[in-house]
Design a protein around this motif. Structure first.
Motif: not given
Length: 536
Positions: A308, A311, A315, A318, A321-322, A324-325, A340-341, A343-344
């Protein structure tokens, strides 16, 4: 009366100090140092009485999960176990009955027998005194019968008794009572000892130090301080040289963290990432590397926080986001992980690791066709992605597409020949395809990599039985039993012994399987049928 007495003592000490200065002998330094040590130690002990005792600690206001688990609460114990195992795809269910803790481990693949030892050691460290015995079972998802079982007594080591206090500690305890005027007098006296003696010793020490040349800090001192092997991997050595050449270069610290993490030097990697972020708190790549490494050491909440952080800085990152996933997946927050994935891969459609993570999440959500598409995309972008090929094989197996699953397993082995899990899965698939000779070869390869894989020995026995090599099959079942007393190996041994006409031995094998797992329906049925046959 006590106050004048204290200052009188201080005056006497000052006279002693004057005498020491006049003597100016090396012995005087030793005496003064001794006075400093005694004065400081006893003064600290006395000062502790000024701190109010028995104040409530706000941290202890709410019982910690560990504290609840130590009381023998099965739900708390299950949560502690699942914190470590769920990220590996293993779920633990725990029950407690009459002092016996029963732990059922479930996974897509048979959980490793070594987990029983890990759980045993963890419970010992936890010191759960209300539990006398522990039974640990391991099985695949949707199977009714555990593939292995371990039972052990839970003996908590007794802490060694402390030695009885000596005269000095007894004296200190007498002093260490509620504060009173006599102690204040003693405190002033002791403080005077310390200050006067220190005023004499300090100039002497400064004079000595001034004569010694201060050593220059070497660049090697900037490297990590953990214990390391005498010979470093070439990659680590090169990365360390870069850090030593420019210790203020955050990119060099980041590169060192990457290499250390990949080579499983996790504490050192975390230290390197921390240093990189001290130099540049806005480096999203360092936050990403930190998140991944924290996940690898099972610090999942912290891994999510690091992702986080990245991000928050960017934001559109990528990789963040990976990360975070992955962190959300380990915390079983699967729907959030999928968002989250998505978004990545939206930000970077050519990101194979993100597509692979997306596949893992979709498998947890039992969306197998969508997971297969994700793995297809991952291996298309990165053809040598062994882990994605292997996970693709597992999904295809769930979809009953054994030929394609076997081909995917072959790809995983091509890029990672020492993957015991891939060789084992290949054997399972070939067995389902009734290609027994090739299946036997696969199990043999898996056992070369891990000779203590009891399930591989058991499945090898099934393949040998299918090849009519019964004596070898019995030996393979026996090997599985020796490594891990698994009920399924006893059951298979019983079947084969019954088939060979060795009925009493077969009965004994069935009974052992049932003893290990009382609800083993197949073993119960075979035993009862054999008993009826023998009664005729």
């Amino acid at each position: 009366m006590w106050l004048p007495g204290a200052w009188g003592s201080a005056t006497l000490i000052h006279g002693t100090y004057t005498t020491l200065v006049f003597i100016n002998h090396p012995v005087s330094i030793i005496l003064a140092l001794l006075m400093v040590i005694i004065g400081v130690v006893l003064s600290i002990l006395l000062m502790k009485n000024l701190t109010p005792k028995n104040q409530p600690n706000p941290i202890d206001a709410k019982p910690r999960l560990k504290d609840i688990a130590q009381q023998g609460n099965p739900h708390a114990i299950a949560r502690l176990i699942n914190r470590s195992l769920k990220p590996k795809g293993i779920t633990a269910k725990v029950a407690l009955e009459k002092g016996c803790l029963q732990v059922m481990l479930t996974s897509n693949q048979v959980p490793s027998l070594n987990l029983a030892k890990v759980i045993h050691q963890g419970l010992i460290r936890l010191e759960v005194k209300s539990i006398e015995r522990v039974k640990v079972y391991g099985k695949q998802v949707n199977d009714d019968i555990p593939d292995w079982h371990q039972e052990f007594e839970l003996v908590i080591p007794i802490s060694p008794k402390k030695n009885p206090p000596g005269r000095l500690s007894h004296l200190i305890r007498k002093l260490y009572t509620p504060f009173n005027p006599v102690k204040l007098s003693a405190l002033i006296t002791l403080t005077a000892i310390s200050l006067v003696s220190l005023s004499y010793v300090t100039p002497k020490i400064i004079d000595k130090v001034a004569t010694i040349q201060s050593p220059q800090m070497t660049q090697s001192q900037l490297s990590l301080t953990s214990e390391e092997s005498p010979q470093y991997e070439p990659e680590i050595a090169a990365a360390k040289q870069a850090v030593q050449a420019n210790p203020q270069n955050y990119q060099a610290w980041y590169n060192l963290g990457q290499i250390l993490s990949e080579l499983e030097y996790y504490p050192e990697a975390l230290a390197a990432y921390d240093q990189a972020l001290k130099l540049n708190p806005n480096d999203v790549k360092s936050w990403s590397g930190l998140s991944l490494t924290l996940r690898r050491v099972e610090r999942f909440e912290e891994a999510l926080v690091a992702a986080k952080k990245a991000l928050k800085i960017n934001r559109n990152f990528a990789e963040g986001w990976k990360d975070k996933c992955g962190a959300l997946l380990t915390l079983n927050r699967n729907h959030e992980a999928l968002v989250a994935c998505e978004k990545a891969v939206q930000l970077n459609p050519d990101f194979p690791q993100a597509w692979s993570n997306r596949g893992l999440v979709l498998v947890e959500l039992k969306r197998y066709h969508a997971a297969l598409k994700s793995y297809n995309r991952a291996v298309k972008l990165k053809p040598d992605y062994s882990n994605a090929w292997f996970n693709r094989a597992l999904v295809l197996e769930k979809m009953q597409q054994f030929e394609e699953a076997k081909a995917s397993c072959d790809k995983a082995i091509q890029y990672e020949p020492n993957s015991g899990a891939a060789w084992y899965t290949r054997g399972v698939l070939l067995g389902k395809l009734q290609q027994y000779e090739e299946a036997l070869e696969s199990y043999n390869q898996a056992l070369k990599i891990d000779p203590y894989d009891s399930w591989a020995w058991n499945n090898r026995g099934l393949v040998l039985e299918s090849l009519q090599r019964h004596d070898e099959a019995l030996k393979s079942y026996q090997k599985a039993i020796q490594i891990a007393n698994i009920p399924v190996a006893w059951y298979n041994r019983g079947r084969l012994l019954e088939r060979k006409g060795q009925y009493q031995e077969a009965l004994a094998a069935y009974n052992t399987a049932i003893q290990l797992y009382p609800n083993y329906k197949a073993a119960i049925t075979n035993r009862d049928n054999l008993l009826r046959r023998l009664e005729r």
